[in-house]
Scaffold this motif. Structure first.
Motif, short mmCIF file in Angstrom:
data_model
loop_
_atom_site.label_atom_id
_atom_site.label_comp_id
_atom_site.label_asym_id
_atom_site.label_seq_id
_atom_site.Cartn_x
_atom_site.Cartn_y
_atom_site.Cartn_z
N LYS A 120 0.82 -1.21 0.00
CA LYS A 120 0.00 0.00 0.00
C LYS A 120 0.86 1.26 0.00
N ALA A 121 2.05 1.18 0.59
CA ALA A 121 2.95 2.32 0.61
C ALA A 121 3.61 2.56 -0.75
N LEU A 122 3.65 1.53 -1.58
CA LEU A 122 4.31 1.65 -2.88
C LEU A 122 3.50 2.43 -3.91
N MET A 123 2.18 2.47 -3.74
CA MET A 123 1.36 3.16 -4.73
C MET A 123 0.09 3.71 -4.11
N THR A 124 -0.50 4.67 -4.80
CA THR A 124 -1.72 5.31 -4.33
C THR A 124 -2.89 4.87 -5.20
N ASP A 125 -4.09 5.24 -4.79
CA ASP A 125 -5.27 4.99 -5.62
C ASP A 125 -5.12 5.70 -6.97
N GLU A 126 -4.52 6.89 -6.94
CA GLU A 126 -4.31 7.63 -8.19
C GLU A 126 -3.35 6.89 -9.11
N ASP A 127 -2.29 6.31 -8.55
CA ASP A 127 -1.36 5.51 -9.36
C ASP A 127 -2.11 4.35 -10.02
N TRP A 128 -2.96 3.70 -9.22
CA TRP A 128 -3.73 2.56 -9.72
C TRP A 128 -4.63 2.99 -10.88
N ALA A 129 -5.31 4.12 -10.72
CA ALA A 129 -6.19 4.64 -11.77
C ALA A 129 -5.39 5.01 -13.01
N ASP A 130 -4.21 5.58 -12.84
CA ASP A 130 -3.37 5.93 -13.98
C ASP A 130 -2.96 4.69 -14.77
N ILE A 131 -2.54 3.65 -14.06
CA ILE A 131 -2.16 2.40 -14.74
C ILE A 131 -3.36 1.83 -15.50
N SER A 132 -4.52 1.80 -14.86
CA SER A 132 -5.72 1.28 -15.52
C SER A 132 -6.05 2.06 -16.78
N GLU A 133 -5.97 3.39 -16.68
CA GLU A 133 -6.28 4.23 -17.84
C GLU A 133 -5.29 3.98 -18.98
N ILE A 134 -4.01 3.93 -18.65
CA ILE A 134 -3.00 3.71 -19.69
C ILE A 134 -3.18 2.35 -20.33
N LEU A 135 -3.44 1.31 -19.54
CA LEU A 135 -3.66 -0.02 -20.12
C LEU A 135 -4.87 -0.04 -21.04
N LEU B 216 1.64 11.11 -24.68
CA LEU B 216 1.89 12.22 -23.75
C LEU B 216 1.60 11.82 -22.31
N ILE B 217 0.51 11.09 -22.11
CA ILE B 217 0.16 10.62 -20.76
C ILE B 217 1.25 9.70 -20.23
N ILE B 218 1.72 8.79 -21.06
CA ILE B 218 2.78 7.87 -20.64
C ILE B 218 4.05 8.65 -20.30
#
Length: 78
Positions: free
Chosen positions: A23-38, A59-61
C-alpha cells in the motif's frame, strides 16, 4: 506495476489484501493511472484509436510513467 499485476488490476483486492508495504508503494491515483493507460493501449492495439488518441496516450505515458522499462511493461500487458 508489479503490485498492480500481483492483484490482476483489481483495486478492491489490493485495498482488502495488500500488505502495508504494498500500500505504501502506490496510491489509488497511481492505480487509476495504470488502468487508464492499459485501456488506452488496448484500444490502440485493437486498431480502434485515432491518431490524436495515440498521441495523447504517448503524452500521458511520458508524463506519468517513471521510466522506459515500466512503459514497456505497460505495452506488454495491454
Amino acid at each position: 506495476m508489479t503490485v498492480f499485476q500481483r492483484y490482476g488490476g483489481d483495486i478492491d483486492g489490493w485495498v482488502r489484501a495488500a500488505t502495508p508495504h504494498e500500500k505504501a508503494l502506490m496510491t489509488d491515483e497511481d492505480w487509476a493511472d495504470i488502468s487508464e493507460i492499459l485501456l488506452r493501449l488496448a484500444i490502440a492495439k485493437a486498431g480502434q484509436a485515432a491518431d490524436a488518441y495515440d498521441a495523447e496516450t504517448r503524452l500521458i505515458i511520458a508524463a506519468k510513467v517513471e521510466n522506459e522499462g515500466v512503459a514497456k511493461r505497460l505495452h506488454d500487458c495491454a
